[in-house]
Design a protein around this motif. Structure first.
Motif, short mmCIF file in Angstrom:
data_model
loop_
_atom_site.label_atom_id
_atom_site.label_comp_id
_atom_site.label_asym_id
_atom_site.label_seq_id
_atom_site.Cartn_x
_atom_site.Cartn_y
_atom_site.Cartn_z
N LEU A 59 0.80 -1.23 0.00
CA LEU A 59 0.00 0.00 0.00
C LEU A 59 0.83 1.28 0.00
N THR A 60 2.11 1.19 0.32
CA THR A 60 2.95 2.38 0.31
C THR A 60 4.28 2.09 -0.35
N ALA A 61 4.91 3.16 -0.78
CA ALA A 61 6.28 3.12 -1.29
C ALA A 61 7.02 4.25 -0.60
N SER A 62 8.30 4.04 -0.34
CA SER A 62 9.11 5.05 0.36
C SER A 62 10.32 5.39 -0.48
N GLU A 63 10.76 6.64 -0.35
CA GLU A 63 11.94 7.11 -1.08
C GLU A 63 12.74 8.02 -0.15
N ARG A 64 14.03 7.76 -0.07
CA ARG A 64 14.91 8.62 0.73
C ARG A 64 15.21 9.88 -0.04
N ARG A 65 15.04 11.02 0.61
CA ARG A 65 15.40 12.32 0.06
C ARG A 65 16.23 13.04 1.12
N GLY A 66 17.52 12.98 0.97
CA GLY A 66 18.39 13.55 2.00
C GLY A 66 18.25 12.77 3.28
N THR A 67 17.91 13.48 4.35
CA THR A 67 17.75 12.81 5.65
C THR A 67 16.31 12.39 5.92
N SER A 68 15.42 12.67 4.97
CA SER A 68 14.00 12.35 5.15
C SER A 68 13.59 11.15 4.30
N THR A 69 12.54 10.49 4.75
CA THR A 69 11.91 9.43 3.96
C THR A 69 10.54 9.94 3.55
N VAL A 70 10.31 9.98 2.24
CA VAL A 70 9.02 10.42 1.71
C VAL A 70 8.21 9.18 1.37
N VAL A 71 6.99 9.14 1.88
CA VAL A 71 6.12 7.98 1.71
C VAL A 71 4.97 8.37 0.78
N SER A 72 4.65 7.48 -0.16
CA SER A 72 3.52 7.72 -1.07
C SER A 72 2.61 6.50 -1.04
N LEU A 73 1.36 6.74 -1.42
CA LEU A 73 0.35 5.69 -1.45
C LEU A 73 0.42 4.93 -2.77
N THR A 74 0.28 3.62 -2.69
CA THR A 74 0.17 2.76 -3.86
C THR A 74 -1.23 2.15 -3.79
N PRO A 75 -2.22 2.76 -4.48
CA PRO A 75 -3.61 2.39 -4.26
C PRO A 75 -4.08 1.08 -4.91
N GLU A 76 -3.32 0.50 -5.81
CA GLU A 76 -3.80 -0.68 -6.54
C GLU A 76 -4.26 -1.82 -5.63
N PRO A 77 -3.54 -2.16 -4.56
CA PRO A 77 -4.03 -3.24 -3.70
C PRO A 77 -5.40 -2.94 -3.09
N LEU A 78 -5.67 -1.68 -2.77
CA LEU A 78 -6.99 -1.32 -2.25
C LEU A 78 -8.06 -1.51 -3.31
N ARG A 79 -7.73 -1.18 -4.54
CA ARG A 79 -8.69 -1.38 -5.64
C ARG A 79 -9.03 -2.85 -5.80
N ASP A 80 -8.01 -3.71 -5.66
CA ASP A 80 -8.24 -5.16 -5.76
C ASP A 80 -9.17 -5.63 -4.65
N VAL A 81 -9.00 -5.12 -3.45
CA VAL A 81 -9.85 -5.50 -2.32
C VAL A 81 -11.27 -5.01 -2.55
N VAL A 82 -11.42 -3.78 -3.04
CA VAL A 82 -12.76 -3.25 -3.32
C VAL A 82 -13.46 -4.12 -4.36
N ALA A 83 -12.73 -4.47 -5.41
CA ALA A 83 -13.32 -5.32 -6.46
C ALA A 83 -13.74 -6.67 -5.88
N TRP A 84 -12.89 -7.25 -5.02
CA TRP A 84 -13.23 -8.52 -4.39
C TRP A 84 -14.48 -8.37 -3.53
N CYS A 85 -14.54 -7.30 -2.73
CA CYS A 85 -15.72 -7.07 -1.87
C CYS A 85 -16.99 -6.94 -2.69
N LEU A 86 -16.92 -6.19 -3.77
CA LEU A 86 -18.10 -6.01 -4.62
C LEU A 86 -18.54 -7.32 -5.25
#
Length: 90
Positions: A59-86
């Motif tokens: 659900l997330t991906a992380s990238e180091r930028r200097g001394t910080s870690t930037v986290v982003s959402l990877t929504p595809e797994p949530l879409r798969d779960v929604v499709a399964w639920c439906l």
């Protein structure tokens, strides 16, 4: 990992209120771990543990930028779960 196992892990991952809030925040834009900690009002190590759980189910991906870690959402797994639920409510 089978799709059933992946769904179970995702359900566990989003079962925690802090992790759901992290998903909501990341849906707006990528954020550093420090920003997430400030938004949630919890310590950075706790945020990092939550991010690890979310990353393990894809659900997330992380990238180091200097001394910080930037986290982003990877929504595809949530879409798969929604499709399964439906599909279950036929």
């Amino acid at each position: 990992m089978s799709n059933t196992t992946a769904r179970k892990d995702i359900f566990h991952a989003v079962g925690d209120g802090n992790r759901r809030r992290i998903i909501e925040l990341l849906a707006e834009r990528p954020r550093t771990v420090g920003e997430l900690a400030a938004e949630l009002g919890i310590a950075q190590p706790s945020v990092s543990q939550h991010i690890t759980v979310l990353r393990e189910v894809g659900l997330t991906a992380s990238e180091r930028r200097g001394t910080s870690t930037v986290v982003s959402l990877t929504p595809e797994p949530l879409r798969d779960v929604v499709a399964w639920c439906l599909a279950q409510v036929k």
